[in-house]
Every structure is written in C-alpha cells, then in structure tokens.
Design a protein around this motif. Structure first.
Motif, mmCIF file in Angstrom:
data_model
loop_
_atom_site.group_PDB
_atom_site.id
_atom_site.type_symbol
_atom_site.label_atom_id
_atom_site.label_comp_id
_atom_site.label_asym_id
_atom_site.label_seq_id
_atom_site.Cartn_x
_atom_site.Cartn_y
_atom_site.Cartn_z
ATOM 1 N N TYR A 77 0.832 -1.206 0.000
ATOM 2 C CA TYR A 77 0.000 0.000 0.000
ATOM 3 C C TYR A 77 0.869 1.258 0.000
ATOM 4 O O TYR A 77 1.888 1.316 0.682
ATOM 5 C CB TYR A 77 -0.908 0.038 1.241
ATOM 6 C CG TYR A 77 -1.839 -1.139 1.307
ATOM 7 C CD1 TYR A 77 -2.992 -1.173 0.527
ATOM 8 C CD2 TYR A 77 -1.549 -2.219 2.125
ATOM 9 C CE1 TYR A 77 -3.847 -2.267 0.576
ATOM 10 C CE2 TYR A 77 -2.393 -3.317 2.177
ATOM 11 C CZ TYR A 77 -3.539 -3.337 1.404
ATOM 12 O OH TYR A 77 -4.378 -4.417 1.442
ATOM 13 N N PRO A 78 0.445 2.292 -0.719
ATOM 14 C CA PRO A 78 1.155 3.570 -0.642
ATOM 15 C C PRO A 78 0.813 4.278 0.669
ATOM 16 O O PRO A 78 -0.252 4.059 1.246
ATOM 17 C CB PRO A 78 0.619 4.354 -1.845
ATOM 18 C CG PRO A 78 -0.733 3.777 -2.104
ATOM 19 C CD PRO A 78 -0.664 2.334 -1.683
ATOM 20 N N SER A 79 1.733 5.127 1.102
ATOM 21 C CA SER A 79 1.492 5.887 2.329
ATOM 22 C C SER A 79 1.115 7.324 1.999
ATOM 23 O O SER A 79 1.480 7.857 0.948
ATOM 24 C CB SER A 79 2.725 5.870 3.230
ATOM 25 O OG SER A 79 3.794 6.576 2.629
ATOM 26 N N VAL A 80 0.375 7.930 2.911
ATOM 27 C CA VAL A 80 -0.064 9.316 2.772
ATOM 28 C C VAL A 80 0.152 9.999 4.119
ATOM 29 O O VAL A 80 -0.164 9.430 5.175
ATOM 30 C CB VAL A 80 -1.566 9.389 2.398
ATOM 31 C CG1 VAL A 80 -2.075 10.812 2.408
ATOM 32 C CG2 VAL A 80 -1.812 8.733 1.057
ATOM 33 N N VAL A 81 0.707 11.203 4.082
ATOM 34 C CA VAL A 81 0.821 11.988 5.320
ATOM 35 C C VAL A 81 -0.552 12.580 5.606
ATOM 36 O O VAL A 81 -1.082 13.359 4.821
ATOM 37 C CB VAL A 81 1.884 13.097 5.191
ATOM 38 C CG1 VAL A 81 1.883 13.990 6.420
ATOM 39 C CG2 VAL A 81 3.263 12.482 4.972
ATOM 40 N N ALA A 82 -1.127 12.176 6.739
ATOM 41 C CA ALA A 82 -2.467 12.644 7.112
ATOM 42 C C ALA A 82 -2.410 14.009 7.787
ATOM 43 O O ALA A 82 -3.320 14.824 7.620
ATOM 44 C CB ALA A 82 -3.148 11.633 8.036
ATOM 45 N N ASP A 83 -1.367 14.253 8.561
ATOM 46 C CA ASP A 83 -1.188 15.571 9.165
ATOM 47 C C ASP A 83 0.254 15.760 9.585
ATOM 48 O O ASP A 83 1.028 14.815 9.658
ATOM 49 C CB ASP A 83 -2.154 15.827 10.329
ATOM 50 C CG ASP A 83 -2.107 14.781 11.422
ATOM 51 O OD1 ASP A 83 -1.002 14.346 11.797
ATOM 52 O OD2 ASP A 83 -3.176 14.400 11.901
ATOM 53 N N ASN B 35 -5.633 2.049 0.548
ATOM 54 C CA ASN B 35 -6.000 1.130 -0.528
ATOM 55 C C ASN B 35 -6.486 2.018 -1.674
ATOM 56 O O ASN B 35 -7.559 2.614 -1.576
ATOM 57 C CB ASN B 35 -7.104 0.174 -0.081
ATOM 58 C CG ASN B 35 -7.521 -0.778 -1.175
ATOM 59 O OD1 ASN B 35 -7.505 -0.450 -2.356
ATOM 60 N ND2 ASN B 35 -7.917 -1.975 -0.781
ATOM 61 N N PRO B 36 -5.700 2.165 -2.741
ATOM 62 C CA PRO B 36 -6.067 3.088 -3.819
ATOM 63 C C PRO B 36 -7.403 2.756 -4.476
ATOM 64 O O PRO B 36 -8.123 3.662 -4.903
ATOM 65 C CB PRO B 36 -4.923 2.964 -4.827
ATOM 66 C CG PRO B 36 -3.816 2.295 -4.120
ATOM 67 C CD PRO B 36 -4.418 1.495 -3.008
ATOM 68 N N ALA B 37 -7.746 1.482 -4.565
ATOM 69 C CA ALA B 37 -8.999 1.095 -5.217
ATOM 70 C C ALA B 37 -10.209 1.564 -4.418
ATOM 71 O O ALA B 37 -11.224 1.947 -4.991
ATOM 72 C CB ALA B 37 -9.049 -0.425 -5.410
ATOM 73 N N GLN B 38 -10.081 1.560 -3.090
ATOM 74 C CA GLN B 38 -11.194 1.954 -2.228
ATOM 75 C C GLN B 38 -11.068 3.393 -1.723
ATOM 76 O O GLN B 38 -12.048 3.971 -1.271
ATOM 77 C CB GLN B 38 -11.292 1.021 -1.026
ATOM 78 C CG GLN B 38 -11.576 -0.412 -1.397
ATOM 79 C CD GLN B 38 -11.503 -1.335 -0.188
ATOM 80 O OE1 GLN B 38 -10.941 -0.986 0.839
ATOM 81 N NE2 GLN B 38 -12.091 -2.506 -0.329
#
Length: 146
Positions: free
Chosen positions: A62-68, A123-126
C-alpha cells in the motif's frame, strides 16, 4: 500564544540523515523556509524507511499518505548550514504510523525544529486507510527494539 509542544521519542530513533541548507532553500527572512523544511523532512523520512527495507510508495503493498503534520520551530537555519535529521518511529498502534523528525545543526546539535507526522496506508482502489500490514509492523518494531 499557546505553542505546540512536541516530545521527541529518543528511544525510537531509527535513522539519522545528514542534509544541508542550500542557497535556494532560503526564504525572504534569509533563513530556511517552511516549504523547504517539509521537503527536507520528506527526504529524511524516505531515507529512514529505506534503512528499514521499506519504501513509502509500497508499505506492505500500500502507498502511504501523510495525514497531518505539526512542526515546532526552535531556531533558524541558514545557508550553508549542515543539518542532521533524526527520525524516530515508535511501534505503530491502530492504522497510524507516527513519525517524528528532529532537525539539528550538525555542529553543536542546536535544534532547528521538531516535527510529528501521522502516516496512513491507503487502498487506492477503495480510497480508504488500511491496517498496517504485518511485514511493515515487524520492520518498524524490530527497528525500535534494536
């Protein structure tokens, strides 16, 4: 004015990344700009993940994303200062990987800033966050116990 007070978790340091302030990193106040600090933190984070055998675009699939992101500035950095960015990642709980960065002057260790980021895996698909995969959890907890 109430200031953000971030506590850097010394025991969870997983990586130290040397970086330097480039002339193009300076803002109109003649010190390291906020936008550049965020870029330096990103570089340190990707290097820290790499030192653990992980990549931020594929953490257990899964790719990561900085949420804050929260930053507490403590002193200025200017060109051509040499810096060290220490990255600490405590054992994750829930769906969040908390990443701390402490930026210090390489010579003398004077702190420039402390940052805390919450990183989630998507999850990029969702388009939704997912639980931290076991392989990622193991890599992060092995690093913390080392």
């Amino acid at each position: 004015m109430d200031r953000i007070k971030l506590e850097f978790p010394e025991a969870a340091i997983v990586h130290r990344q040397p970086l330097s302030v480039r002339i193009t990193d300076m803002n109109y106040g003649r010190h390291l700009g906020h936008d550049t600090l965020v870029s330096l933190l990103h570089e340190a984070r990707i290097q820290a993940f790499g030192s653990l055998g992980l990549t931020e675009w594929d953490l257990g699939g899964y790719p990561s994303v900085v949420a804050d992101l929260a930053v507490q500035y403590q002193s200025e950095a200017r060109w051509p200062d040499a810096l060290v960015v220490e990255t600490a990642i405590p054992a994750p709980t829930g769906k969040v990987i908390v990443v701390y960065h402490r930026v210090c002057h390489a010579e003398g260790g004077r702190p420039v800033a402390i940052a805390r980021l919450n990183v989630v895996l998507i999850n990029p698909a969702q388009g939704r966050s997912v639980a931290i995969p076991e392989v990622v959890w193991q890599a992060l907890t092995r690093a913390e116990s080392a």
